[in-house]
Write an enzyme that holds these catalytic residues in place. Structure first.
Site, PDB file in Angstrom:
ATOM      1  N   ASP A   1      10.874   2.136   7.826  1.00  0.00           N
ATOM      2  CA  ASP A   1      10.389   3.517   7.826  1.00  0.00           C
ATOM      3  C   ASP A   1       9.654   3.842   9.130  1.00  0.00           C
ATOM      4  O   ASP A   1       9.334   5.002   9.390  1.00  0.00           O
ATOM      5  CB  ASP A   1       9.503   3.796   6.618  1.00  0.00           C
ATOM      6  CG  ASP A   1       8.247   2.937   6.567  1.00  0.00           C
ATOM      7  OD1 ASP A   1       8.101   2.025   7.401  1.00  0.00           O
ATOM      8  OD2 ASP A   1       7.404   3.176   5.674  1.00  0.00           O
ATOM      9  N   SER A   2       9.453   2.830   9.973  1.00  0.00           N
ATOM     10  CA  SER A   2       8.906   3.081  11.308  1.00  0.00           C
ATOM     11  C   SER A   2       9.837   3.940  12.142  1.00  0.00           C
ATOM     12  O   SER A   2       9.463   4.430  13.208  1.00  0.00           O
ATOM     13  CB  SER A   2       8.626   1.761  12.028  1.00  0.00           C
ATOM     14  OG  SER A   2       9.769   0.911  11.990  1.00  0.00           O
TER      15      SER A   2
ATOM     16  N   GLU B   1       1.680  -8.443   7.985  1.00  0.00           N
ATOM     17  CA  GLU B   1       1.496  -7.640   9.192  1.00  0.00           C
ATOM     18  C   GLU B   1       0.032  -7.564   9.610  1.00  0.00           C
ATOM     19  O   GLU B   1      -0.850  -7.242   8.804  1.00  0.00           O
ATOM     20  CB  GLU B   1       2.041  -6.223   8.988  1.00  0.00           C
ATOM     21  CG  GLU B   1       1.898  -5.337  10.225  1.00  0.00           C
ATOM     22  CD  GLU B   1       2.677  -4.036  10.161  1.00  0.00           C
ATOM     23  OE1 GLU B   1       2.616  -3.274  11.148  1.00  0.00           O
ATOM     24  OE2 GLU B   1       3.334  -3.780   9.130  1.00  0.00           O
TER      25      GLU B   1
ATOM     26  N   LYS C   1      12.524  -3.117   0.687  1.00  0.00           N
ATOM     27  CA  LYS C   1      11.160  -3.567   0.970  1.00  0.00           C
ATOM     28  C   LYS C   1      10.188  -2.496   0.507  1.00  0.00           C
ATOM     29  O   LYS C   1      10.436  -1.294   0.697  1.00  0.00           O
ATOM     30  CB  LYS C   1      10.962  -3.836   2.469  1.00  0.00           C
ATOM     31  CG  LYS C   1       9.549  -4.345   2.801  1.00  0.00           C
ATOM     32  CD  LYS C   1       9.423  -4.775   4.250  1.00  0.00           C
ATOM     33  CE  LYS C   1       9.285  -3.613   5.200  1.00  0.00           C
ATOM     34  NZ  LYS C   1       8.015  -2.853   5.002  1.00  0.00           N
TER      35      LYS C   1
ATOM     36  N   ASP D   1      13.747  -0.110   3.922  1.00  0.00           N
ATOM     37  CA  ASP D   1      12.371   0.251   3.569  1.00  0.00           C
ATOM     38  C   ASP D   1      12.375   1.421   2.589  1.00  0.00           C
ATOM     39  O   ASP D   1      13.000   2.456   2.851  1.00  0.00           O
ATOM     40  CB  ASP D   1      11.612   0.675   4.830  1.00  0.00           C
ATOM     41  CG  ASP D   1      10.436  -0.223   5.137  1.00  0.00           C
ATOM     42  OD1 ASP D   1       9.967  -0.932   4.225  1.00  0.00           O
ATOM     43  OD2 ASP D   1       9.960  -0.205   6.289  1.00  0.00           O
TER      44      ASP D   1
ATOM     45  N   GLU E   1       5.782  -1.632   0.275  1.00  0.00           N
ATOM     46  CA  GLU E   1       4.497  -2.008   0.848  1.00  0.00           C
ATOM     47  C   GLU E   1       3.419  -2.120  -0.223  1.00  0.00           C
ATOM     48  O   GLU E   1       3.419  -1.379  -1.207  1.00  0.00           O
ATOM     49  CB  GLU E   1       4.047  -0.958   1.880  1.00  0.00           C
ATOM     50  CG  GLU E   1       4.860  -0.948   3.150  1.00  0.00           C
ATOM     51  CD  GLU E   1       4.262  -0.023   4.201  1.00  0.00           C
ATOM     52  OE1 GLU E   1       3.132   0.466   4.003  1.00  0.00           O
ATOM     53  OE2 GLU E   1       4.927   0.220   5.217  1.00  0.00           O
TER      54      GLU E   1
END
Length: 345
Positions: A80-81, A219, A149, A119, A151
């Site tokens: 999602d970056s 991270e 993925k 993501d 978070e």
């Protein structure tokens, strides 16, 4: 114990079109070659068991996916970056599921070998377990991903991860700095720098493992903390800004290549990112050289003007144009031909 059962093996959706209108050799990929052996959860488990480091790269489109594939990278994350790196936002929050699916499909077409992870974007899984499962299945069915993925390691996120795994979708967890929680964290800041925080991140990692996650991203945590978490788990950890003791590493394609040089990207490029090339400088120089050649009319030269018309056809066209009163067009043809070939009509 991590979720390594055969039922979680990737189910790759074939999103490439097979239609009569496709050319024999595609413009950007060239002739087809035999498909390479795919990386699966079994592949990743085998490498982890042998103590072989796992490689992961975050990429967002077809060209970058082709490069990642050819480099032999194990895992390709459609992160999602992309909201920041490609779309120019200051955080990852604005990217939508529909936008993520577009990037996932592009990557799926370019990467035939790596294990693909998509993501789950902010807002697509936090609202309920049902929404989490729906979003995860869309990533596989519509995006062509092998896994998703998510978070965070709060009880709600752990519950969502467990529900997704029970649906039959492989899940990669993510603890430490979780960019989707920037509002609660007060900005992009390292995590686990005090003992209490470190114990909290460890507890989250263990909870996600119990929920069935096949791997975890760590991270922006101190190296010793990442080492402790890695030692306490029986699934791989993938570090980003987390030191060398994790089971593998991940960097963003654009960052590791030094792709961007404009102020916005310089502002958000992480301190932990090693640049293995300075591609952005080469791109900038090439664009400036192109502009200069167009302005000076040195491009395109004869070498880049390959298409021809037979001389007799050209003579006939000039005569017809003159006969119809289009003298300017006829003169333009003669001038262009002299300029390119020094020919006299």
């Amino acid at each position: 114990m991590g979720h390594w059962s055969p039922s979680s093996a990737p189910i790759r959706r074939q999103l490439t079109c097979i239609a009569s209108q496709l050319p024999d050799a595609r413009v950007y990929s060239g002739p087809s070659s035999p498909p390479p052996k795919r990386v699966t959860l079994r592949t990743l488990k085998a490498k982890y068991t042998k103590g072989e480091p796992l490689t992961m790269v975050t990429a967002y489109d077809y060209p970058s996916a082709v490069h990642v594939d050819e480099a032999g990278i194990d895992i390709l994350l459609v992160g999602d970056s992309v909201a920041m790196v490609v779309h120019g936002h200051d955080t990852t929050l604005p990217i939508t599921m529909e936008e993520m699916l577009v990037h996932c499909r592009a990557v799926c077409r370019g990467a035939r070998r790596p294990f693909l992870v998509g993501d789950l974007p902010f807002g697509s899984y936090e609202t309920s377990v049902r929404d989490a499962v729906i979003s995860a299945t869309r990533m596989l069915k519509e995006g062509g991903m092998d896994a998703v993925k998510l978070e965070g390691g709060s009880p709600a996120r752990v519950e969502a991860a467990r529900a997704i795994v029970e649906t039959g979708v492989a899940v990669m967890g993510h603890v430490g700095l979780t960019p989707q929680s920037i509002s609660a964290l007060g900005g992009f800041r390292p995590q686990a720098q005090v003992a209490e925080e470190a114990l909290g991140v460890l507890a989250q990692a263990q909870a996600l493992q119990r929920a069935g996650c096949f791997a975890l991203v760590l991270e922006c945590v101190p190296g010793p903390i990442a080492a402790a978490i890695t030692a306490s788990l029986t699934i791989p950890t993938i570090g980003i800004g987390a030191g060398p003791a994790t089971s593998g590493q991940v960097l963003v394609y654009h960052d590791l290549l030094g792709m961007m040089s404009h102020p916005h990207h310089a502002k958000v490029t992480p301190k932990f990112c090693k640049q293995y090339a300075h591609v952005g400088q080469a791109i900038q120089a090439a664009l400036q050289a192109y502009r200069e050649e167009v302005v000076s009319r040195t491009f395109p030269s004869n070498a880049y003007s390959p298409y021809r018309i037979p001389a007799e056809e050209l003579d006939m066209l000039v005569d017809q144009l003159r006969g119809s009163g289009a003298q300017a067009a006829a003169d333009a043809i003669i001038a262009a031909e002299k300029s390119m070939h020094g020919a006299n009509l």
